[in-house]
Design a protein around this motif. Sequence first.
Motif, PDB file in Angstrom:
ATOM      1  N   LEU A 230     -12.972 -12.503  10.756  1.00 18.89           N
ATOM      2  CA  LEU A 230     -12.879 -13.056  12.116  1.00 18.89           C
ATOM      3  C   LEU A 230     -13.891 -14.185  12.339  1.00 18.89           C
ATOM      4  CD1 LEU A 230     -12.638  -9.679  14.119  1.00 18.89           C
ATOM      5  CD2 LEU A 230     -10.763 -11.181  13.431  1.00 18.89           C
ATOM      6  N   ILE A 231     -14.831 -14.356  11.395  1.00 21.77           N
ATOM      7  CA  ILE A 231     -15.871 -15.373  11.561  1.00 21.77           C
ATOM      8  C   ILE A 231     -15.318 -16.742  11.182  1.00 21.77           C
ATOM      9  CG2 ILE A 231     -18.148 -16.166  10.794  1.00 21.77           C
ATOM     10  CD1 ILE A 231     -18.793 -13.227  10.075  1.00 21.77           C
ATOM     11  N   ALA A 232     -15.221 -17.622  12.150  1.00 25.33           N
ATOM     12  CA  ALA A 232     -14.913 -19.038  11.914  1.00 25.33           C
ATOM     13  C   ALA A 232     -13.702 -19.224  10.983  1.00 25.33           C
ATOM     14  CB  ALA A 232     -16.149 -19.745  11.363  1.00 25.33           C
ATOM     15  N   HIS A 233     -13.852 -20.163  10.031  1.00 26.67           N
ATOM     16  CA  HIS A 233     -12.754 -20.514   9.124  1.00 26.67           C
ATOM     17  C   HIS A 233     -13.188 -20.287   7.682  1.00 26.67           C
ATOM     18  CE1 HIS A 233     -10.900 -22.344  12.615  1.00 26.67           C
ATOM     19  NE2 HIS A 233     -12.078 -22.885  12.866  1.00 26.67           N
ATOM     20  N   ALA A 234     -12.232 -20.345   6.757  1.00 29.30           N
ATOM     21  CA  ALA A 234     -12.510 -19.992   5.360  1.00 29.30           C
ATOM     22  C   ALA A 234     -13.678 -20.798   4.787  1.00 29.30           C
ATOM     23  CB  ALA A 234     -11.252 -20.199   4.520  1.00 29.30           C
ATOM     24  N   ALA A 235     -13.726 -22.107   5.072  1.00 33.11           N
ATOM     25  CA  ALA A 235     -14.794 -22.938   4.481  1.00 33.11           C
ATOM     26  C   ALA A 235     -16.164 -22.472   4.972  1.00 33.11           C
ATOM     27  CB  ALA A 235     -14.563 -24.406   4.842  1.00 33.11           C
ATOM     28  N   ILE A 236     -16.237 -22.101   6.231  1.00 28.88           N
ATOM     29  CA  ILE A 236     -17.515 -21.646   6.804  1.00 28.88           C
ATOM     30  C   ILE A 236     -17.889 -20.280   6.229  1.00 28.88           C
ATOM     31  CG2 ILE A 236     -18.592 -20.883   8.982  1.00 28.88           C
ATOM     32  CD1 ILE A 236     -16.918 -23.207  10.290  1.00 28.88           C
ATOM     33  N   ARG A 237     -16.890 -19.431   6.045  1.00 29.73           N
ATOM     34  CA  ARG A 237     -17.165 -18.087   5.491  1.00 29.73           C
ATOM     35  C   ARG A 237     -17.628 -18.160   4.035  1.00 29.73           C
ATOM     36  NH1 ARG A 237     -12.441 -16.932   8.571  1.00 29.73           N
ATOM     37  NH2 ARG A 237     -11.085 -16.891   6.753  1.00 29.73           N
ATOM     38  N   THR A 238     -17.225 -19.214   3.344  1.00 32.07           N
ATOM     39  CA  THR A 238     -17.630 -19.366   1.944  1.00 32.07           C
ATOM     40  C   THR A 238     -19.125 -19.666   1.823  1.00 32.07           C
ATOM     41  OG1 THR A 238     -15.446 -20.156   1.406  1.00 32.07           O
ATOM     42  CG2 THR A 238     -17.154 -20.695  -0.174  1.00 32.07           C
ATOM     43  N   ARG A 239     -19.697 -20.314   2.816  1.00 35.03           N
ATOM     44  CA  ARG A 239     -21.120 -20.692   2.771  1.00 35.03           C
ATOM     45  C   ARG A 239     -21.998 -19.814   3.665  1.00 35.03           C
ATOM     46  NH1 ARG A 239     -22.945 -22.359  -1.243  1.00 35.03           N
ATOM     47  NH2 ARG A 239     -24.798 -23.006  -0.124  1.00 35.03           N
ATOM     48  N   GLY A 240     -21.524 -19.438   4.843  1.00 34.18           N
ATOM     49  CA  GLY A 240     -22.349 -18.704   5.807  1.00 34.18           C
ATOM     50  C   GLY A 240     -22.786 -17.358   5.256  1.00 34.18           C
ATOM     51  N   THR A 241     -24.003 -16.933   5.629  1.00 39.65           N
ATOM     52  CA  THR A 241     -24.576 -15.697   5.079  1.00 39.65           C
ATOM     53  C   THR A 241     -24.844 -14.674   6.179  1.00 39.65           C
ATOM     54  OG1 THR A 241     -26.873 -16.408   5.359  1.00 39.65           O
ATOM     55  CG2 THR A 241     -25.759 -17.080   3.314  1.00 39.65           C
ATOM     56  N   ILE A 242     -24.952 -13.426   5.772  1.00 37.70           N
ATOM     57  CA  ILE A 242     -25.260 -12.380   6.752  1.00 37.70           C
ATOM     58  C   ILE A 242     -26.684 -12.559   7.289  1.00 37.70           C
ATOM     59  CG2 ILE A 242     -25.973 -10.662   5.002  1.00 37.70           C
ATOM     60  CD1 ILE A 242     -24.673  -8.515   6.816  1.00 37.70           C
ATOM     61  N   GLY A 243     -27.618 -12.952   6.421  1.00 37.43           N
ATOM     62  CA  GLY A 243     -28.993 -13.156   6.883  1.00 37.43           C
ATOM     63  C   GLY A 243     -29.067 -14.272   7.913  1.00 37.43           C
ATOM     64  N   GLY A 244     -28.351 -15.370   7.658  1.00 37.37           N
ATOM     65  CA  GLY A 244     -28.337 -16.493   8.597  1.00 37.37           C
ATOM     66  C   GLY A 244     -27.715 -16.100   9.925  1.00 37.37           C
ATOM     67  N   SER A 245     -26.640 -15.333   9.869  1.00 38.85           N
ATOM     68  CA  SER A 245     -25.977 -14.924  11.102  1.00 38.85           C
ATOM     69  C   SER A 245     -26.887 -14.029  11.950  1.00 38.85           C
ATOM     70  CB  SER A 245     -24.671 -14.195  10.767  1.00 38.85           C
ATOM     71  OG  SER A 245     -24.082 -13.710  11.940  1.00 38.85           O
ATOM     72  N   LEU A 246     -27.564 -13.078  11.305  1.00 44.58           N
ATOM     73  CA  LEU A 246     -28.432 -12.159  12.064  1.00 44.58           C
ATOM     74  C   LEU A 246     -29.658 -12.896  12.605  1.00 44.58           C
ATOM     75  CD1 LEU A 246     -28.226  -8.937   9.866  1.00 44.58           C
ATOM     76  CD2 LEU A 246     -26.742  -9.656  11.736  1.00 44.58           C
ATOM     77  N   ALA A 247     -30.234 -13.798  11.804  1.00 38.95           N
ATOM     78  CA  ALA A 247     -31.420 -14.531  12.260  1.00 38.95           C
ATOM     79  C   ALA A 247     -31.076 -15.484  13.397  1.00 38.95           C
ATOM     80  CB  ALA A 247     -32.027 -15.310  11.095  1.00 38.95           C
ATOM     81  N   TYR A 248     -29.888 -16.052  13.346  1.00 33.81           N
ATOM     82  CA  TYR A 248     -29.463 -17.011  14.375  1.00 33.81           C
ATOM     83  C   TYR A 248     -29.168 -16.284  15.693  1.00 33.81           C
ATOM     84  CZ  TYR A 248     -27.179 -21.263  16.100  1.00 33.81           C
ATOM     85  OH  TYR A 248     -26.838 -22.382  16.825  1.00 33.81           O
ATOM     86  N   ALA A 249     -28.621 -15.054  15.584  1.00 35.70           N
ATOM     87  CA  ALA A 249     -28.406 -14.168  16.741  1.00 35.70           C
ATOM     88  C   ALA A 249     -27.586 -14.818  17.848  1.00 35.70           C
ATOM     89  CB  ALA A 249     -29.762 -13.681  17.289  1.00 35.70           C
ATOM     90  N   ASP A 250     -26.488 -15.440  17.449  1.00 31.43           N
ATOM     91  CA  ASP A 250     -25.563 -15.965  18.458  1.00 31.43           C
ATOM     92  C   ASP A 250     -24.949 -14.774  19.202  1.00 31.43           C
ATOM     93  OD1 ASP A 250     -23.121 -16.953  19.689  1.00 31.43           O
ATOM     94  OD2 ASP A 250     -23.414 -18.760  18.499  1.00 31.43           O
ATOM     95  N   PRO A 251     -24.946 -14.795  20.528  1.00 32.05           N
ATOM     96  CA  PRO A 251     -24.422 -13.631  21.269  1.00 32.05           C
ATOM     97  C   PRO A 251     -22.935 -13.383  21.024  1.00 32.05           C
ATOM     98  CG  PRO A 251     -24.885 -15.459  22.772  1.00 32.05           C
ATOM     99  CD  PRO A 251     -25.460 -15.834  21.441  1.00 32.05           C
ATOM    100  N   ALA A 252     -22.204 -14.414  20.558  1.00 33.72           N
ATOM    101  CA  ALA A 252     -20.768 -14.247  20.305  1.00 33.72           C
ATOM    102  C   ALA A 252     -20.469 -13.942  18.840  1.00 33.72           C
ATOM    103  CB  ALA A 252     -20.018 -15.498  20.732  1.00 33.72           C
ATOM    104  N   ALA A 253     -21.508 -13.757  18.018  1.00 37.11           N
ATOM    105  CA  ALA A 253     -21.285 -13.503  16.590  1.00 37.11           C
ATOM    106  C   ALA A 253     -20.921 -12.034  16.353  1.00 37.11           C
ATOM    107  CB  ALA A 253     -22.531 -13.874  15.800  1.00 37.11           C
TER     108      ALA A 253
END
Length: 278
Positions: A100-123
């Motif tokens: 459900l996260i973004a699009h395939a290209a973003i999912r290929t690079r984005g990390t769980i650590g980055g997502s948790l550290a960024y703490a977007d309320p909609a993530a």
Amino acid sequence: MKAATAGYVRATSLSHAVTLLAASKGQARLLAGGQSLVAAMNLRLAGETALIDINGLSELGGITADGAVLRIGALTRHRELATSPLVASLAPAIAQAAPLIAHAAIRTRGTIGGSLAYADPAAELPACMLALGATIVVAGPQGLRRVAAEDFFVDLFTTALAEDEMITAVEVPFAEPGERQATLELARRSGDYALAGIVLARKADGPRIAFFGVGPTARLARSAMAVLASGGDGEAAAAVLDRDLDPPDDVHAPAAVRLHLARVLLRRALAATQTGDA
Ligand SMILES: Cc1cc2nc3c(=O)[nH]c(=O)nc-3n(C[C@H](O)[C@H](O)[C@H](O)COP(=O)(O)OP(=O)(O)OC[C@H]3O[C@@H](n4cnc5c(N)ncnc54)[C@H](O)[C@@H]3O)c2cc1C
């Protein structure tokens, strides 16, 4: 616009990354997937940023079953979460959340650590950590510490990380035998951030329910959880959600609409985990 950088260093070990971070005194940023950070730099929202690239640190990768927890390294990409058989069997809510996260290209690079550290309320992933009772493993100059997800997400884009600390991994308790989990969301278009989302884990001693997109951080719906744990039905739980959630009122949706969507999602998640459709 091109990003303005004030330097770039490729960390060669975890201790090297921590040393560089501490030495920068808050002036440098870790570069993981770059899917939020580089976008902010391109828009000149991040200021002139020195980058500490952690992509070469193999100790931050890997998904392993370790005792009673699933250990997911901070550099694990969203795509790996979506395709890992271990995640699918031991933490299915995360396997459902990742696509459900973004699009395939973003999912290929984005990390769980980055997502948790960024703490977007909609993530999606912060809410998964809350619902599944995960622990965030953090490294700093004093060594490692473990932070319960409930204490990690503090406010809008704000976590319990100190400026000289970084996430190394998360530890997610295995789903109990017979436990059902569901991650659902409502977005205007596939790939957009959710207007509202839910992660539900039905455990033997009561459900754990976390919402995203309906407040300044992902949060547990404690009133609704208490209603369900004491035998109340989904309608009774949905009725108390206004005590748990504090939806934003913005250009994407009025607060009342987001609260309505949260109630819809709670009913759907309860139905899905009852029938096994999740
Ligand atoms: C168009 C678009 C749509 C998106 N849609 C969604 C979506 O629907 N749902 C969603 O959840 N996300 C979405 N994202 C964000 C995406 O998931 C990012 O990958 C994620 O938020 C950040 O992960 P990253 O690895 O790319 O981190 P980076 O962009 O590299 O870093 C983000 C921040 O975290 C810090 N950081 C990175 N790793 C660590 C670490 N190990 N320890 C401490 N700090 C660290 C960085 O210094 C930086 O401040 C979207 C992004 C874009 C561009």
